[in-house]
Design an enzyme around this catalytic site. Structure first.
Site, PDB file in Angstrom:
ATOM      1  CB  THR A   1      -2.312   6.474  -2.236  1.00  0.00           C
ATOM      2  OG1 THR A   1      -2.135   5.063  -2.243  1.00  0.00           O
ATOM      3  CG2 THR A   1      -3.562   6.796  -1.464  1.00  0.00           C
ATOM      4  CB  THR A   2       0.919   4.043  -5.736  1.00  0.00           C
ATOM      5  OG1 THR A   2       0.605   3.290  -4.576  1.00  0.00           O
ATOM      6  CG2 THR A   2       2.349   3.817  -6.111  1.00  0.00           C
TER       7      THR A   2
ATOM      8  CG  ASP B   1      -6.697   0.619  -1.190  1.00  0.00           C
ATOM      9  OD1 ASP B   1      -6.652   1.301  -0.155  1.00  0.00           O
ATOM     10  OD2 ASP B   1      -5.718   0.425  -1.932  1.00  0.00           O
TER      11      ASP B   1
ATOM     12  CG  ASP C   1      -1.985   0.992   1.184  1.00  0.00           C
ATOM     13  OD1 ASP C   1      -2.675   1.021   0.161  1.00  0.00           O
ATOM     14  OD2 ASP C   1      -2.116   1.765   2.133  1.00  0.00           O
TER      15      ASP C   1
HETATM   16  P1  ADP Z   1      -2.662   2.992  -6.500  1.00  0.00           P
HETATM   17  O1  ADP Z   1      -2.176   3.190  -5.102  1.00  0.00           O
HETATM   18  O2  ADP Z   1      -2.325   4.160  -7.360  1.00  0.00           O
HETATM   19  O3  ADP Z   1      -4.095   2.597  -6.575  1.00  0.00           O
HETATM   20  P2  ADP Z   1      -2.093   0.281  -7.266  1.00  0.00           P
HETATM   21  O4  ADP Z   1      -0.916  -0.494  -6.825  1.00  0.00           O
HETATM   22  O5  ADP Z   1      -3.407  -0.071  -6.676  1.00  0.00           O
HETATM   23  O6  ADP Z   1      -1.767   1.799  -7.065  1.00  0.00           O
HETATM   24  O7  ADP Z   1      -2.171   0.130  -8.843  1.00  0.00           O
HETATM   25  C1  ADP Z   1      -3.202   0.720  -9.574  1.00  0.00           C
HETATM   26  C2  ADP Z   1      -2.945   0.610 -11.058  1.00  0.00           C
HETATM   27  O8  ADP Z   1      -2.867  -0.750 -11.470  1.00  0.00           O
HETATM   28  C3  ADP Z   1      -4.056   1.246 -11.850  1.00  0.00           C
HETATM   29  O9  ADP Z   1      -3.502   2.127 -12.787  1.00  0.00           O
HETATM   30  C4  ADP Z   1      -4.734   0.054 -12.527  1.00  0.00           C
HETATM   31  O10 ADP Z   1      -5.288   0.394 -13.778  1.00  0.00           O
HETATM   32  C5  ADP Z   1      -3.600  -0.894 -12.679  1.00  0.00           C
HETATM   33  N1  ADP Z   1      -4.013  -2.290 -12.879  1.00  0.00           N
HETATM   34  C6  ADP Z   1      -4.777  -3.056 -12.077  1.00  0.00           C
HETATM   35  N2  ADP Z   1      -4.932  -4.304 -12.608  1.00  0.00           N
HETATM   36  C7  ADP Z   1      -4.229  -4.323 -13.778  1.00  0.00           C
HETATM   37  C8  ADP Z   1      -3.969  -5.302 -14.799  1.00  0.00           C
HETATM   38  N3  ADP Z   1      -4.452  -6.541 -14.708  1.00  0.00           N
HETATM   39  N4  ADP Z   1      -3.199  -4.935 -15.830  1.00  0.00           N
HETATM   40  C9  ADP Z   1      -2.689  -3.697 -15.907  1.00  0.00           C
HETATM   41  N5  ADP Z   1      -2.877  -2.749 -14.998  1.00  0.00           N
HETATM   42  C10 ADP Z   1      -3.648  -3.038 -13.945  1.00  0.00           C
HETATM   43 MG    MG Z   2      -5.027   0.880  -5.887  1.00  0.00          MG
END
Ligand code: ADP
Ligand code: MG
Length: 525
Positions: free
Chosen positions: A94-95, A379, A61
């Site tokens: 957040t990331t 989340d 996270d």
């Molecule tokens: P954040 O803290 O920004 O939510 P995450 O680690 O949750 O960061 O990653 C979110 C990103 O991962 C989003 O841009 C989402 O579109 C992408 N994502 C989720 N599942 C997939 C997937 N199967 N393939 C590509 N991107 C994905």
């Molecule tokens: Mg996320």
């Protein structure tokens, strides 16, 4: 003020000006983004965080990583608070917010080096706002039940295994649908160190970690009326300082009798209002326990305020200060009350009559797994609630950012001034998201970016993105990689604001660590 005066005024202050200040600030942003970049996306790696006290935590996270960092730099602190704001508002993204802020700043610094003034860059970045808004609206689709659930699952990608993701997504979706309020706070999360994640459950009410005050009280399983007391049911203290003067035998006895009568009168008030269950924030006098039991009233005492608030939401009750003035509209309703022993500890489960307060009990075998599951659920419930407020979805997998970049580049061509360069810088910054998603999955970031861009152009669809699980470019709706529009919109807006505020700083002043203290002050220490 002449230069000499100025130097004297700032003699206990260190100062960094202009481009050096910007460079330092950008460096801080890069360092911060580097700390979380590798956690992003489903293939993102976890971070092991070690505390001073030997404690440790494994997490994926972003905001948890940032908050545990011991950061001194003011810019880094500002970025962390932007990411916290994203967490508070929408709980996800957040990331992305931190990474995007850093990219916006890196591109800005490059433009500054090429002779573009930060004010122009800030203006160019601001000009992107309306284009971004419009584009997001254009490409978003209306969410239905199936796509909403997919988007909750997308928010959990990379967090734990797929059985955890599926269970948490279902619970978050169900909780948000039951409350229907779009308020994540209406769902309480409890963790229980027993069983496994698949035993986690949604309770349409609240669980208190306590039993009724008196064993003799009858636990009726059927529905009833509940009164919530914002106070207690204790012996009244005299309002003024008074001492009891004993003039004849039996005086103390009479005094106690009056106290008992007073308690009895209050229990009568409860009976008169047909109360089946009393929940008090403070204590309930021992002597009153038997009276309440005799009157058929279940009672619970010393319930914490957040639990009281949630109980109010679940039952529709309004807390009263005194049992002597109960209005019918203050009385809540419960569907059932039952007691269960969890790991040998008594718990009381109130099933409410209103759907405004529900509880999700997450079960698991280790506290570390539970903590990570709780953060992931946070989340998920955020995303589920966002979709209740605004049921629109965007493609994930970098598709949205690439579509925005394409649109912004076309828009930049229409801007004659130097702002054009800033808009191009903004577009390039957005592309960092798909690049990082690809990198974290072991794919080539440049190849993937080009492939998705070409796929969007060819099909004339903004929904072409990269599924990092399969390594394929395709329609994100078919791949069920979807996100609420509000999360993406908020992340871009937050990052833009943070980057602009850093760009506007051209002078950093801070007090010298060893500033001279007056003698009298040091002497006293
Ligand atoms: P954040 O803290 O920004 O939510 P995450 O680690 O949750 O960061 O990653 C979110 C990103 O991962 C989003 O841009 C989402 O579109 C992408 N994502 C989720 N599942 C997939 C997937 N199967 N393939 C590509 N991107 C994905
Ligand atoms: Mg996320």
């Amino acid at each position: 003020m002449v230069q000499q005066d100025q130097d004297r005024v700032l003699q206990d202050t260190e100062r960094v000006e202009g481009r050096t200040a910007l460079r330092n600030n950008v460096d801080a942003a890069i360092a911060l983004a580097d700390a979380v970049r590798s956690t992003m996306g489903p293939k993102g790696l976890d971070k092991l965080l070690l505390g001073d006290d030997g404690s440790y935590l494994v997490t994926n996270d972003g905001v948890t990583v940032l908050e545990s960092a011991k950061v001194e730099h003011a810019t880094a602190k500002m970025l962390i608070s932007t990411s916290r704001a994203q967490d508070d508002e929408v709980r996800d993204g957040t990331t992305s917010t931190v990474v995007l802020t850093a990219e916006l700043l890196i591109n800005a610094l490059e433009l500054v080096d090429r002779g573009v003034h930060p004010t122009i860059i800030a203006r160019g970045y601001r000009m992107c706002g309306p284009v971004v808004e419009q584009t997001l609206d254009d490409i978003s689709i209306l969410a239905d039940e199936a796509t909403s659930l997919s988007s909750v699952k997308t928010s959990l990608a990379g967090k734990g295994d797929s059985s955890l993701q599926n269970k948490l997504a279902e619970l978050a979706f169900a909780a948000a649908s039951v409350t229907g309020s779009g308020e994540p706070e209406h769902t309480r999360v409890m963790t229980e160190r027993s069983g496994s994640i698949k035993d986690s459950e949604l309770i349409p009410g609240i669980v208190l970690m306590k039993a009724r005050v008196h064993r003799e009280m009858n636990l009726k399983p059927q529905a009833g009326r509940i009164l919530i007391l914002d106070g207690g049911m204790e012996k009244r203290k005299p309002e003024i300082e008074a001492s009891l003067k004993i003039t004849h035998t039996g005086a103390i006895e009479a005094f106690h009798a009056r106290e008992r009568a007073d308690l009895q009168a209050r229990v009568k008030c409860l009976s008169a209002a047909n109360i089946d269950c009393l929940v008090a924030r403070d204590g309930i006098e021992e002597e009153a326990h038997a009276m309440l039991a005799a009157a058929g009233i279940l009672a619970y005492r010393r319930v914490e305020r957040p639990e009281i608030e949630h109980l109010c939401r679940a039952t529709g009750a309004r807390p009263v200060f005194d049992v002597e003035d109960i209005r019918d509209e203050d009385v809540g309703h419960f569907a059932s009350i039952r007691e269960e022993k969890w790991q040998g500890v008594e718990h009381t489960i109130f099933v409410g009559s209103q759907s405004q307060g529900v509880t999700v009990v997450i079960r698991g075998s280790t506290s570390m797994r539970l903590e990570e599951a709780e953060r992931a659920f946070n989340d998920a419930i955020g995303v589920a609630c966002q979709l209740i407020r605004e049921p629109r979805l965007l493609p994930g997998g970098g598709a949205t950012q690439i579509a925005l970049a394409r649109r912004l580049r076309r828009h930049a061509e229409t801007i004659p001034g130097r702002e054009q360069m800033a808009i191009e810088g903004f577009a390039a910054a957005l592309e960092a998201i798909p690049r990082i998603l690809a990198t974290n999955a072991g794919l080539d970031p440049i190849d993937e970016l080009l492939r998705v861009t070409a796929a969007q152009a060819e099909s004339d669809s903004a929904w072409q993105g990269l599924d990092v699980n399969t390594g394929q470019t395709g329609d994100m709706r078919k791949a069920s990689i979807v996100e609420p529009i509000s999360v993406t919109r908020h992340a871009i807006a937050g990052a833009t604001e943070a980057a602009i505020s850093v760009l506007r700083i051209d002078d950093v002043l801070w007090a010298k660590q060893d500033a001279q203290e007056p003698d009298w002050q040091t002497d006293e220490d």
